[in-house]
Design an enzyme around this catalytic site. Sequence first.
Site, mmCIF file in Angstrom:
data_model
loop_
_atom_site.group_PDB
_atom_site.id
_atom_site.type_symbol
_atom_site.label_atom_id
_atom_site.label_comp_id
_atom_site.label_asym_id
_atom_site.label_seq_id
_atom_site.Cartn_x
_atom_site.Cartn_y
_atom_site.Cartn_z
ATOM 1 C CG HIS A 61 38.245 45.307 43.110
ATOM 2 N ND1 HIS A 61 37.249 44.142 42.571
ATOM 3 C CD2 HIS A 61 38.162 45.155 44.307
ATOM 4 C CE1 HIS A 61 36.850 43.474 43.796
ATOM 5 N NE2 HIS A 61 37.606 44.001 44.837
ATOM 6 C CE LYS A 70 36.909 47.777 35.984
ATOM 7 N NZ LYS A 70 37.376 47.798 37.474
ATOM 8 C CE1 TYR A 130 31.762 43.405 36.057
ATOM 9 C CE2 TYR A 130 33.857 44.297 35.450
ATOM 10 C CZ TYR A 130 33.397 43.425 36.149
ATOM 11 O OH TYR A 130 33.995 42.911 36.937
ATOM 12 C CG ASP A 167 36.601 42.752 47.596
ATOM 13 O OD1 ASP A 167 35.624 42.547 46.758
ATOM 14 O OD2 ASP A 167 37.452 43.300 47.286
HETATM 15 C C1 LIG Z 1 38.293 40.705 37.379
HETATM 16 C C2 LIG Z 1 38.531 39.390 36.893
HETATM 17 C C3 LIG Z 1 38.713 38.129 37.359
HETATM 18 N N1 LIG Z 1 38.828 36.843 36.941
HETATM 19 C C4 LIG Z 1 38.987 35.533 37.858
HETATM 20 C C5 LIG Z 1 39.834 35.862 39.221
HETATM 21 C C6 LIG Z 1 39.109 34.855 39.974
HETATM 22 O O1 LIG Z 1 39.424 33.730 40.146
HETATM 23 C C7 LIG Z 1 37.407 34.996 39.848
HETATM 24 C C8 LIG Z 1 36.766 36.130 40.497
HETATM 25 O O2 LIG Z 1 37.636 37.266 40.566
HETATM 26 P P1 LIG Z 1 37.337 38.456 41.468
HETATM 27 O O3 LIG Z 1 37.152 37.777 42.841
HETATM 28 O O4 LIG Z 1 38.579 39.479 41.442
HETATM 29 O O5 LIG Z 1 35.923 39.143 41.115
HETATM 30 P P2 LIG Z 1 35.443 40.499 41.583
HETATM 31 O O6 LIG Z 1 35.521 40.616 43.092
HETATM 32 O O7 LIG Z 1 34.049 40.524 40.893
HETATM 33 O O8 LIG Z 1 36.333 41.470 40.953
HETATM 34 C C9 LIG Z 1 35.513 42.601 40.009
HETATM 35 O O9 LIG Z 1 34.966 43.375 40.816
HETATM 36 C C10 LIG Z 1 34.884 44.727 40.517
HETATM 37 C C11 LIG Z 1 33.619 45.142 40.659
HETATM 38 C C12 LIG Z 1 35.594 45.184 39.273
HETATM 39 O O10 LIG Z 1 35.253 46.551 38.772
HETATM 40 C C13 LIG Z 1 36.545 44.669 38.702
HETATM 41 O O11 LIG Z 1 36.351 44.362 37.503
HETATM 42 C C14 LIG Z 1 36.934 43.267 39.322
HETATM 43 O O12 LIG Z 1 38.134 43.539 40.320
HETATM 44 O O13 LIG Z 1 37.573 35.463 38.259
HETATM 45 C C15 LIG Z 1 39.077 36.556 35.734
HETATM 46 O O14 LIG Z 1 39.234 35.315 35.080
HETATM 47 N N2 LIG Z 1 39.195 37.572 34.758
HETATM 48 C C16 LIG Z 1 38.980 39.054 35.300
HETATM 49 O O15 LIG Z 1 38.948 40.125 34.531
#
Ligand SMILES: Cc1cn([C@H]2C[C@H](O)[C@@H](COP(=O)(O)OP(=O)(O)O[C@H]3O[C@H](C)C(=O)[C@H](O)[C@H]3O)O2)c(=O)[nH]c1=O
Length: 179
Positions: A61, A70, A130, A167
């Site tokens: 991402h 980060k 992070y 993803d």
């Molecule tokens: C990233 C983020 C997400 N959210 C909410 C949105 C979704 O409802 C839920 C899960 O989000 P997501 O599936 O995008 O989470 P990850 O797959 O862990 O995403 C992260 O994964 C990789 C490792 C990264 O480096 C990024 O920081 C980020 O993209 O949290 C938020 O409220 N705030 C945020 O900053």
Amino acid sequence: MEVTKFDVEGPLLLTPRVFADHRGFFMEAYNRRVFIELGIKDEFVQDNHSKSVKGTLRGLHYQVNRWQGKLVRCIAGEIWDVAVDIRPNSPTFGQSVSATLSGENKQMLWVPVGFAHGFQVTSDTAEVIYKCTDYWSPQDERGVIWSDPQLGLNWPDTENAVLSDKDLVHPLFKDLQLD
Ligand SMILES: Cc1cn([C@H]2C[C@H](O)[C@@H](COP(=O)(O)OP(=O)(O)O[C@H]3O[C@H](C)C(=O)[C@H](O)[C@H]3O)O2)c(=O)[nH]c1=O
């Protein structure tokens, strides 16, 4: 703080000084003065915390417009953390750096602006926290498919990767839009 550089300029593997005693341990996970001396002058505005089961793969991402640097740390369990250089015109464009971060080794990966970030969990569960240098901006979220063969990433366990729907469908690296 011990610093390890990579062949790709920018990312750093940081090993904090840990004070262990009969009670447990103490460490400074972040100290702005120390980080400025290391050359990491960025301000952090958001802390993230995720917990994942074994095999979970989050990534790759990045955000356009509101690019995020980060500072990644695994506080429990173990992850294979990876960052891919997607800085336009970078001589190492498409190259990656990786590190095994764990609650045990307490190491941190500094992922500067301009990198796509991801990790896979290699322990039963892992908690990752992070610090980010810019706020989350959903409309600016972008991704690169983690399995893109052009990147040659050595994910620990592709057979048992646990993924979000998001993803599964990121574009291939060659289609990268750095608008
Ligand atoms: C990233 C983020 C997400 N959210 C909410 C949105 C979704 O409802 C839920 C899960 O989000 P997501 O599936 O995008 O989470 P990850 O797959 O862990 O995403 C992260 O994964 C990789 C490792 C990264 O480096 C990024 O920081 C980020 O993209 O949290 C938020 O409220 N705030 C945020 O900053």
